[in-house]
Design a protein around this motif. Structure first.
Motif, PDB file in Angstrom:
ATOM      1  N   UNK A  51     -45.193  51.813  47.383  1.00  0.00           N
ATOM      2  CA  UNK A  51     -44.078  52.272  48.204  1.00  0.00           C
ATOM      3  C   UNK A  51     -42.970  52.904  47.377  1.00  0.00           C
ATOM      4  N   UNK A  52     -43.189  54.144  46.848  1.00  0.00           N
ATOM      5  CA  UNK A  52     -42.122  54.823  46.112  1.00  0.00           C
ATOM      6  C   UNK A  52     -40.986  55.223  47.054  1.00  0.00           C
ATOM      7  N   UNK A  53     -39.822  55.471  46.476  1.00  0.00           N
ATOM      8  CA  UNK A  53     -38.654  55.863  47.281  1.00  0.00           C
ATOM      9  C   UNK A  53     -38.762  57.342  47.636  1.00  0.00           C
ATOM     10  N   UNK A  94     -32.727  53.615  41.421  1.00  0.00           N
ATOM     11  CA  UNK A  94     -32.568  52.193  41.118  1.00  0.00           C
ATOM     12  C   UNK A  94     -31.716  51.497  42.175  1.00  0.00           C
ATOM     13  N   UNK A  95     -30.598  52.123  42.531  1.00  0.00           N
ATOM     14  CA  UNK A  95     -29.675  51.517  43.487  1.00  0.00           C
ATOM     15  C   UNK A  95     -30.322  51.385  44.861  1.00  0.00           C
ATOM     16  N   UNK A  96     -31.070  52.403  45.272  1.00  0.00           N
ATOM     17  CA  UNK A  96     -31.698  52.385  46.591  1.00  0.00           C
ATOM     18  C   UNK A  96     -32.638  51.195  46.748  1.00  0.00           C
ATOM     19  N   UNK A  97     -33.286  50.808  45.671  1.00  0.00           N
ATOM     20  CA  UNK A  97     -34.244  49.691  45.741  1.00  0.00           C
ATOM     21  C   UNK A  97     -33.547  48.366  46.012  1.00  0.00           C
ATOM     22  N   UNK A  98     -32.238  48.277  45.694  1.00  0.00           N
ATOM     23  CA  UNK A  98     -31.492  47.050  45.964  1.00  0.00           C
ATOM     24  C   UNK A  98     -31.432  46.743  47.451  1.00  0.00           C
ATOM     25  N   UNK A  99     -31.484  47.776  48.268  1.00  0.00           N
ATOM     26  CA  UNK A  99     -31.318  47.605  49.712  1.00  0.00           C
ATOM     27  C   UNK A  99     -32.660  47.529  50.451  1.00  0.00           C
ATOM     28  N   UNK A 100     -33.752  47.449  49.709  1.00  0.00           N
ATOM     29  CA  UNK A 100     -35.077  47.338  50.312  1.00  0.00           C
ATOM     30  C   UNK A 100     -35.649  45.956  50.038  1.00  0.00           C
ATOM     31  N   UNK A 101     -36.351  45.429  51.006  1.00  0.00           N
ATOM     32  CA  UNK A 101     -37.032  44.152  50.816  1.00  0.00           C
ATOM     33  C   UNK A 101     -38.466  44.430  50.387  1.00  0.00           C
ATOM     34  N   UNK A 104     -42.323  44.112  45.078  1.00  0.00           N
ATOM     35  CA  UNK A 104     -42.574  44.809  43.806  1.00  0.00           C
ATOM     36  C   UNK A 104     -41.578  45.946  43.620  1.00  0.00           C
ATOM     37  N   UNK A 105     -40.298  45.634  43.501  1.00  0.00           N
ATOM     38  CA  UNK A 105     -39.292  46.708  43.415  1.00  0.00           C
ATOM     39  C   UNK A 105     -39.474  47.612  42.208  1.00  0.00           C
ATOM     40  N   UNK A 106     -39.829  47.043  41.057  1.00  0.00           N
ATOM     41  CA  UNK A 106     -39.928  47.880  39.870  1.00  0.00           C
ATOM     42  C   UNK A 106     -41.213  48.705  39.849  1.00  0.00           C
ATOM     43  N   UNK A 107     -42.210  48.277  40.581  1.00  0.00           N
ATOM     44  CA  UNK A 107     -43.384  49.135  40.774  1.00  0.00           C
ATOM     45  C   UNK A 107     -42.987  50.370  41.567  1.00  0.00           C
ATOM     46  N   UNK A 108     -42.212  50.158  42.632  1.00  0.00           N
ATOM     47  CA  UNK A 108     -41.732  51.285  43.438  1.00  0.00           C
ATOM     48  C   UNK A 108     -40.861  52.222  42.614  1.00  0.00           C
ATOM     49  N   UNK A 109     -39.951  51.651  41.827  1.00  0.00           N
ATOM     50  CA  UNK A 109     -39.080  52.461  40.975  1.00  0.00           C
ATOM     51  C   UNK A 109     -39.893  53.244  39.954  1.00  0.00           C
ATOM     52  N   UNK A 110     -40.841  52.569  39.323  1.00  0.00           N
ATOM     53  CA  UNK A 110     -41.651  53.214  38.295  1.00  0.00           C
ATOM     54  C   UNK A 110     -42.443  54.392  38.830  1.00  0.00           C
TER      55      UNK A 110
END
Length: 269
Positions: A51-53, A94-101, A104-110
């Protein structure tokens, strides 16, 4: 086969027109193409439960391309300010991922950042080929495309005719060493023919560019094949009937464009 041929014909016409219609059409077209390729990259990942942004990634992709392209249209003080703002826009990922549940947030960021490197940076370098002399010249990007297509066609035909020894079976079972050398040779021949009409480079330099495209472009093809196999998909998309997705058509450009630009930058400066 008929659908593939018709799609290929119109694809070539559009690609050549984008180079021949001047710098503004050239820049606008490749900005659009960059965003579409990045969108395709993210959509393929989403089909594989990654789930990328998407929105922030596309915003950054468009802005990065536009900021880099501005170097050729604006004064240095203005374009440099736009380039520096990339540091801020990229932080939004990076900031956008803070507001998502997400588990695997860093997988999405990566993977969001990977899309920018994989799909945006190569097109920035390809666009820069049109301005490598400090002003717009469509001959270099046009020649690049012609040699890239010559390599692909030559590798396909030679591989079907003489192909015996597998090149990299784990990632691309149909590619052979015979097809690889045939593609490079035909691209080099096209590079020599181009040197007769386009005098920006010497014939040795055109042939060198063709060899770089043949060698590095094949690696780009293999990398894209590795990407698709890791996700267990055949094509990156279906926007081009009979040809798959945009990333399938530009896989050779992804690695070759940065290397060719670097080569031309050093020999022309």
């Amino acid at each position: 086969m008929k659908t593939r041929a018709i799609t290929g014909f119109f694809f070539i016409i559009v690609m050549l027109a984008s180079v021949l219609l001047g710098p503004y059409v050239f820049t606008g077209f490749y900005l659009l193409l960059t965003v579409l390729c990045l969108q395709e990259f993210y959509k393929v990942l989403k089909q594989s439960s990654i789930n990328p942004n998407l929105s922030v990634g596309l915003l950054n992709g468009a802005y990065i391309f536009a900021a880099v392209a501005s170097v050729y249209y604006l004064q240095p003080t203005q374009s440099h300010k736009l380039l520096l703002l990339i540091a801020i826009t990229s932080c939004l990922i990076l900031v956008n991922e803070l507001f998502k549940e997400s588990p695997t947030p860093f997988t999405n960021i990566g993977f969001t950042y990977l899309g920018l490197v994989f799909a945006v940076v190569p097109f920035c370098f390809f666009h820069a080929l049109g301005f490598v002399h400090g002003y717009f010249n469509g001959h270099l990007p046009m020649a690049f495309l012609l040699m890239l297509w010559a390599n692909d066609t030559g590798a396909y035909l030679t591989g079907r005719w003489l192909g015996r020894t597998k090149l990299f079976e784990r990632h691309s079972p149909k590619k052979t060493w015979e097809g690889f050398f045939g593609g490079v040779a035909i691209a080099a021949a096209v590079g020599f023919i181009i040197s007769i009409y386009f005098k920006e480079l010497q014939w040795r330099q055109w042939v060198s560019v063709a060899i770089i495209i043949g060698c590095v472009g094949t690696l780009g093809d293999l990398v894209e094949s590795m990407f698709k196999r890791s996700l267990n998909i055949k094509d990156s998309g279906g926007i081009l009937p009979g040809h798959g997705g945009l990333l399938d058509r530009f896989d050779g450009l992804l690695l070759a464009a940065p290397v060719v630009y670097t080569y031309l930058y050093f020999i022309t400066n």
